[in-house]
Design an enzyme around this catalytic site. Structure first.
Site, PDB file in Angstrom:
ATOM      1  N   GLU A 194       2.966   6.463   4.977  1.00  0.00           N
ATOM      2  CA  GLU A 194       3.249   4.633   4.806  1.00  0.00           C
ATOM      3  C   GLU A 194       3.293   4.189   6.003  1.00  0.00           C
ATOM      4  O   GLU A 194       3.457   4.312   6.227  1.00  0.00           O
ATOM      5  CB  GLU A 194       4.514   4.745   3.642  1.00  0.00           C
ATOM      6  CG  GLU A 194       4.560   6.142   2.161  1.00  0.00           C
ATOM      7  CD  GLU A 194       4.247   5.973   1.751  1.00  0.00           C
ATOM      8  OE1 GLU A 194       3.132   4.148   1.752  1.00  0.00           O
ATOM      9  OE2 GLU A 194       3.465   6.383   0.941  1.00  0.00           O
ATOM     10  N   SER A 207       0.844  -0.909  -0.552  1.00  0.00           N
ATOM     11  CA  SER A 207      -0.050   0.179   0.053  1.00  0.00           C
ATOM     12  C   SER A 207       0.529   1.225  -0.082  1.00  0.00           C
ATOM     13  O   SER A 207       2.085   1.126   0.318  1.00  0.00           O
ATOM     14  CB  SER A 207      -0.784   0.110   1.677  1.00  0.00           C
ATOM     15  OG  SER A 207      -0.145  -0.273   2.155  1.00  0.00           O
ATOM     16  N   CYS A 208       0.301   2.187  -0.598  1.00  0.00           N
ATOM     17  CA  CYS A 208       0.686   4.286  -0.725  1.00  0.00           C
ATOM     18  C   CYS A 208       1.996   4.038  -1.889  1.00  0.00           C
ATOM     19  O   CYS A 208       3.079   3.131  -1.307  1.00  0.00           O
ATOM     20  CB  CYS A 208       0.627   4.045   0.132  1.00  0.00           C
ATOM     21  SG  CYS A 208      -1.329   4.256   1.257  1.00  0.00           S
ATOM     22  N   ASP A 209       2.125   4.938  -1.889  1.00  0.00           N
ATOM     23  CA  ASP A 209       3.916   5.779  -2.554  1.00  0.00           C
ATOM     24  C   ASP A 209       3.109   7.326  -2.294  1.00  0.00           C
ATOM     25  O   ASP A 209       2.036   7.928  -2.741  1.00  0.00           O
ATOM     26  CB  ASP A 209       4.254   5.708  -4.001  1.00  0.00           C
ATOM     27  CG  ASP A 209       3.775   4.282  -4.060  1.00  0.00           C
ATOM     28  OD1 ASP A 209       5.042   3.864  -4.452  1.00  0.00           O
ATOM     29  OD2 ASP A 209       3.052   3.206  -4.309  1.00  0.00           O
TER      30      ASP A 209
END
Length: 420
Positions: free
Chosen positions: A92, A5-7
């Protein structure tokens, strides 16, 4: 569960065009989770007042800044957002040697919102978050589910002049100042030997656990990461691809550049599957303090099939009803123990219409192409109008229009859907 997940990205002069800081983030969350975009005005509080975060209650401060947030609808905190002083924060999930399976405390997403509400610069946000971390700790399930999905957090924080990368492991942390160029983070530790602030006991703790010999050069990522990298392979590849995409436009990074990066599916940055990109944000912050920042949010999943809609902080802003989810108050299953015994319907108006349109785009090629073209045209026209504010500011006569800027953009998006 594999981290997937997530950037988060930030680009500063000279990597950007026009003396601007460009901040961007994809929030990658469970595919059935609703993300809302909400605005909270600045407020003053009396002595002794408390604030109820997702799982715990903490002391409130005398004054909170106005904030715009993109957040999972079930919790108090936020995945990403900005405040009236043009501070932007995204977080993050990170996993390291230290266990994340502690008691319920502050979520990383709570810390994002608290940092935005309480800090008027990026550096102050680092102080706010780390002091809260030391006092209350981080912990608790990060999904609306009994599975107990837990993690520590890294944060990318920016303002008009610089950015800070803050990485945590339990109550320990390290922070690095970023004064120019660009930086991206995924689900892995990225601070190495350049450490500009740190927990005073962070090195001694690592030495006591046998992670560092106390003699060799201290590298935060090496010391606090897993000995095996197998668990962070996915984030590692996304991180490298994100860095390449930033490098490709180095010196010419714009809001459009950042939106293209967030929409990129080949890199895995625009995520599909059980974990998917459920909300996206791009902020354009001029270094000139007399010019407004423009914050774009989708409030819907998959930025490739979404419209980035602008928000500008002005006086007398209205609440964002079309992207606000229903509230269940004390009856919310998240507030009752045992938690997460049921899942109420959290879909907001835009989410419901977008869900239908996404199915049409998937099933009917020609209709889908027309809808997507209409969405892109709307976004292009809106961004062109925002460029005027980024160059020349906001006059007093324009403020009355801008109080409904985001909402009117949502209504235009809904109109594109209706026509098709």
């Amino acid at each position: 569960m594999r981290p997937s997940s997530c950037d988060t990205f930030v680009a500063l002069p000279p990597s950007t065009e026009g003396q601007r800081i460009i901040f961007g983030k994809n929030s990658d969350r469970p595919c059935d989770e609703v993300q809302e975009v909400v605005y909270f005005p600045a407020r003053d509080y009396g002595a002794g007042e408390k604030v109820e975060c997702t799982y715990i209650e903490i002391e409130q401060v005398a004054h909170t800044h106005a904030v715009v947030l993109s957040k999972p609808a079930w919790l108090w905190g936020a995945e990403m957002g900005a405040n009236e002083h043009q501070v932007c924060i995204g977080n993050e999930a990170v996993w390291g040697r230290e266990s994340a399976d502690g008691e319920e405390a502050l979520l990383g997403m709570d810390l994002v919102r608290l940092g935005l509400e309480r800090a008027d610069t990026a550096e102050k946000a680092v102080t706010v978050i780390t002091e809260l971390l030391e006092k209350y700790g981080q912990g608790g399930s990060c999904m609306e589910d009994e599975c107990g999905f837990t993690y520590h957090n890294s944060f990318l924080i920016s303002d008009r002049k610089e950015a800070w990368l803050l990485e945590t492991s339990g109550k320990y942390w390290a922070a690095e100042r970023v004064e120019d160029g660009y930086r991206n983070i995924s689900n892995q530790y990225g601070i190495t030997t350049k450490i500009d602030k740190e927990h005073p006991e962070m090195r001694a703790y690592a030495q006591s656990k046998g992670w560092w010999d106390g003699k060799s050069q201290f590298n935060f990522a090496t010391v606090y990461s897993f000995t095996t990298t197998a668990r962070i392979e996915a984030s590692g590849s996304r991180y490298c691809e994100g860095k390449k995409l930033l490098e490709k436009s180095n010196g010419h990074i714009t809001a459009e550049t950042m939106m293209d990066i967030l929409r990129d599916k080949d890199s895995g940055i625009n995520m599909e599957g059980m974990f998917m990109t459920t909300g996206s944000m791009v902020s354009v912050i001029p270094t000139d303090p007399d010019l407004p920042g423009v914050h774009y949010f989708t409030a819907t999943p998959d930025p490739e099939r979404s419209v980035f809609k602008p928000f500008i902080f002005v006086k007398n802003l209205h609440l964002l009803k079309e992207t606000s989810s229903p509230s269940y108050g004390s009856d919310d299953p998240v507030k009752k123990k045992p938690r997460f015994q049921s899942k109420p319907d959290r879909k907001h108006e835009l989410f419901v219409k977008h869900e239908l349109v996404a199915a049409i785009i998937e099933s009917y090629k020609d209709r889908g192409r027309k809808i997507t073209e209409g969405m892109r045209q709307l976004e292009k026209e809106t961004m062109k109008a925002m460029e005027n504010h980024l160059l020349y500011g906001v006059s007093s006569s324009e403020e009355d229009f801008l109080v409904n800027l985001f909402t009117s953009s949502v209504q235009k998006e809904l109109s594109v859907y209706s026509k098709n």
